[in-house]
Design a protein around this motif. Structure first.
Motif, PDB file in Angstrom:
ATOM      1  N   ILE A   4     -28.746  68.265 -13.114  1.00  0.00           N
ATOM      2  CA  ILE A   4     -28.055  68.982 -14.356  1.00  0.00           C
ATOM      3  C   ILE A   4     -27.605  70.326 -14.086  1.00  0.00           C
ATOM      4  N   ARG A   5     -26.106  70.273 -14.153  1.00  0.00           N
ATOM      5  CA  ARG A   5     -25.551  71.590 -13.781  1.00  0.00           C
ATOM      6  C   ARG A   5     -25.265  72.160 -14.833  1.00  0.00           C
ATOM      7  N   ALA A   6     -25.755  73.172 -15.214  1.00  0.00           N
ATOM      8  CA  ALA A   6     -25.399  73.834 -16.461  1.00  0.00           C
ATOM      9  C   ALA A   6     -24.512  75.327 -16.208  1.00  0.00           C
ATOM     10  N   ILE A   7     -23.544  75.330 -16.890  1.00  0.00           N
ATOM     11  CA  ILE A   7     -22.729  76.736 -16.476  1.00  0.00           C
ATOM     12  C   ILE A   7     -22.689  77.356 -18.063  1.00  0.00           C
ATOM     13  N   ILE A   8     -23.457  78.557 -17.780  1.00  0.00           N
ATOM     14  CA  ILE A   8     -23.864  79.248 -19.332  1.00  0.00           C
ATOM     15  C   ILE A   8     -23.273  80.585 -19.050  1.00  0.00           C
ATOM     16  N   ARG A   9     -23.379  81.500 -20.103  1.00  0.00           N
ATOM     17  CA  ARG A   9     -23.022  82.939 -20.348  1.00  0.00           C
ATOM     18  C   ARG A   9     -24.049  83.525 -19.535  1.00  0.00           C
ATOM     19  N   THR A  10     -23.910  84.530 -18.653  1.00  0.00           N
ATOM     20  CA  THR A  10     -24.894  85.135 -18.088  1.00  0.00           C
ATOM     21  C   THR A  10     -26.160  85.547 -18.944  1.00  0.00           C
ATOM     22  N   GLU A  11     -25.654  86.342 -20.021  1.00  0.00           N
ATOM     23  CA  GLU A  11     -26.789  86.886 -21.083  1.00  0.00           C
ATOM     24  C   GLU A  11     -27.748  85.618 -21.642  1.00  0.00           C
ATOM     25  N   ARG A  12     -27.348  84.654 -21.653  1.00  0.00           N
ATOM     26  CA  ARG A  12     -28.189  83.486 -22.080  1.00  0.00           C
ATOM     27  C   ARG A  12     -29.188  83.164 -20.986  1.00  0.00           C
ATOM     28  N   GLU A  13     -29.167  83.563 -20.038  1.00  0.00           N
ATOM     29  CA  GLU A  13     -30.152  82.861 -18.926  1.00  0.00           C
ATOM     30  C   GLU A  13     -31.621  83.093 -19.320  1.00  0.00           C
ATOM     31  N   GLU A  14     -32.151  84.067 -19.804  1.00  0.00           N
ATOM     32  CA  GLU A  14     -33.617  84.085 -20.185  1.00  0.00           C
ATOM     33  C   GLU A  14     -34.036  83.003 -21.289  1.00  0.00           C
ATOM     34  N   ALA A  15     -32.931  82.912 -22.235  1.00  0.00           N
ATOM     35  CA  ALA A  15     -33.126  81.758 -23.142  1.00  0.00           C
ATOM     36  C   ALA A  15     -33.307  80.596 -22.777  1.00  0.00           C
ATOM     37  N   VAL A  16     -32.294  80.284 -21.941  1.00  0.00           N
ATOM     38  CA  VAL A  16     -31.996  78.963 -21.486  1.00  0.00           C
ATOM     39  C   VAL A  16     -33.491  78.710 -20.350  1.00  0.00           C
ATOM     40  N   ILE A  17     -33.790  79.379 -19.656  1.00  0.00           N
ATOM     41  CA  ILE A  17     -34.770  79.304 -18.822  1.00  0.00           C
ATOM     42  C   ILE A  17     -36.329  79.181 -19.618  1.00  0.00           C
ATOM     43  N   ASN A  18     -36.408  80.073 -20.322  1.00  0.00           N
ATOM     44  CA  ASN A  18     -37.585  79.886 -21.423  1.00  0.00           C
ATOM     45  C   ASN A  18     -37.542  78.578 -22.041  1.00  0.00           C
ATOM     46  N   ASN A  19     -36.593  78.096 -22.497  1.00  0.00           N
ATOM     47  CA  ASN A  19     -36.479  76.921 -23.305  1.00  0.00           C
ATOM     48  C   ASN A  19     -36.886  75.763 -22.272  1.00  0.00           C
ATOM     49  N   LEU A  20     -36.226  75.741 -21.068  1.00  0.00           N
ATOM     50  CA  LEU A  20     -36.917  74.774 -20.201  1.00  0.00           C
ATOM     51  C   LEU A  20     -38.264  74.822 -19.836  1.00  0.00           C
ATOM     52  N   GLU A  21     -38.841  76.024 -19.622  1.00  0.00           N
ATOM     53  CA  GLU A  21     -40.079  75.954 -19.414  1.00  0.00           C
ATOM     54  C   GLU A  21     -41.055  75.381 -20.525  1.00  0.00           C
ATOM     55  N   ALA A  22     -40.579  75.650 -21.936  1.00  0.00           N
ATOM     56  CA  ALA A  22     -41.214  75.394 -22.861  1.00  0.00           C
ATOM     57  C   ALA A  22     -41.355  73.759 -23.092  1.00  0.00           C
ATOM     58  N   VAL A  23     -40.504  72.994 -22.351  1.00  0.00           N
ATOM     59  CA  VAL A  23     -40.492  71.609 -22.305  1.00  0.00           C
ATOM     60  C   VAL A  23     -40.843  70.937 -20.909  1.00  0.00           C
ATOM     61  N   GLY A  24     -41.723  71.783 -20.202  1.00  0.00           N
ATOM     62  CA  GLY A  24     -42.491  71.721 -19.211  1.00  0.00           C
ATOM     63  C   GLY A  24     -41.637  71.416 -17.867  1.00  0.00           C
ATOM     64  N   LEU A  25     -40.476  72.274 -17.953  1.00  0.00           N
ATOM     65  CA  LEU A  25     -39.502  71.988 -16.707  1.00  0.00           C
ATOM     66  C   LEU A  25     -39.433  73.263 -16.130  1.00  0.00           C
ATOM     67  N   TYR A  26     -39.661  73.359 -14.825  1.00  0.00           N
ATOM     68  CA  TYR A  26     -39.966  74.769 -14.027  1.00  0.00           C
ATOM     69  C   TYR A  26     -39.059  75.063 -12.784  1.00  0.00           C
ATOM     70  N   GLY A  27     -38.619  73.940 -12.159  1.00  0.00           N
ATOM     71  CA  GLY A  27     -37.937  74.091 -11.028  1.00  0.00           C
ATOM     72  C   GLY A  27     -36.567  74.111 -11.485  1.00  0.00           C
ATOM     73  N   ILE A  28     -35.939  75.450 -11.027  1.00  0.00           N
ATOM     74  CA  ILE A  28     -34.464  75.459 -11.287  1.00  0.00           C
ATOM     75  C   ILE A  28     -33.923  76.193  -9.744  1.00  0.00           C
ATOM     76  N   THR A  29     -32.577  76.105  -9.708  1.00  0.00           N
ATOM     77  CA  THR A  29     -31.907  76.878  -9.035  1.00  0.00           C
ATOM     78  C   THR A  29     -30.683  77.591  -9.815  1.00  0.00           C
ATOM     79  N   LYS A  30     -30.408  78.881  -9.486  1.00  0.00           N
ATOM     80  CA  LYS A  30     -29.357  79.421 -10.270  1.00  0.00           C
ATOM     81  C   LYS A  30     -28.466  80.222  -9.312  1.00  0.00           C
ATOM     82  N   MET A  31     -27.267  80.396  -9.750  1.00  0.00           N
ATOM     83  CA  MET A  31     -26.111  81.146  -8.879  1.00  0.00           C
ATOM     84  C   MET A  31     -25.037  81.666  -9.845  1.00  0.00           C
TER      85      MET A  31
END
Ligand SMILES: Nc1ncnc2c1ncn2[C@@H]1O[C@H](COP(=O)(O)OP(=O)(O)OP(=O)(O)O)[C@@H](O)[C@H]1O
Ligand SMILES: [Mg+2]
Length: 106
Positions: A4-31
């Motif tokens: 999954i390649r998600a291109i998002i607003r920079t200021e939404r990073e924390e919300a997106v990563i927290n939501n992924l964690e909340a459903v048990g998904l921890y591995g990410i790469t960001k750039m």
């Protein structure tokens, strides 16, 4: 598996990563990336910005986790305004974990 390649607003990073964690998904790469969508950038007064700063997050998931990952990203990234982002899903043929030699398909 899916990439999954998600291109998002920079200021939404924390919300997106927290939501992924909340459903048990921890591995990410960001750039950090520059991009534009259908509005071809943005006009601010006399200045036209052809591309805008965005954040790309890559998440590799099992096929069964793809839907919940997308939902987590969408919920975290949403503001309702143009530029909220895009999510592209691609097939992954193989995944290898270097340390263990584990090999995964599907
Ligand atoms: N067709 C595309 N190909 C590759 N990257 C894209 C494409 N469309 C958008 N992107 C990337 O996604 C980012 C966010 O796009 P954006 O949310 O503006 O999409 P949109 O289709 O214009 O939707 P909206 O109308 O809600 O703004 C862009 O800055 C760009 O990096
Ligand atoms: Mg746009």
């Amino acid at each position: 598996m899916k990439m999954i390649r998600a291109i998002i607003r920079t200021e939404r990073e924390e919300a997106v990563i927290n939501n992924l964690e909340a459903v048990g998904l921890y591995g990410i790469t960001k750039m950090p990336v520059m991009g534009r969508g259908r509005q071809k950038g943005i006009q601010v007064g006399a200045i036209r910005y052809d591309v805008l700063s965005k954040l790309m997050i890559l998440v590799a998931v099992k096929d069964n986790d793809c839907k919940k990952a997308i939902e987590a990203i969408e919920k975290g990234a949403y503001t309702g305004h143009p530029g909220d982002g895009k999510i592209f899903v691609q097939e992954i043929y193989k995944t290898y974990t270097v340390r263990s030699g584990e090999e995964k398909e599907k």
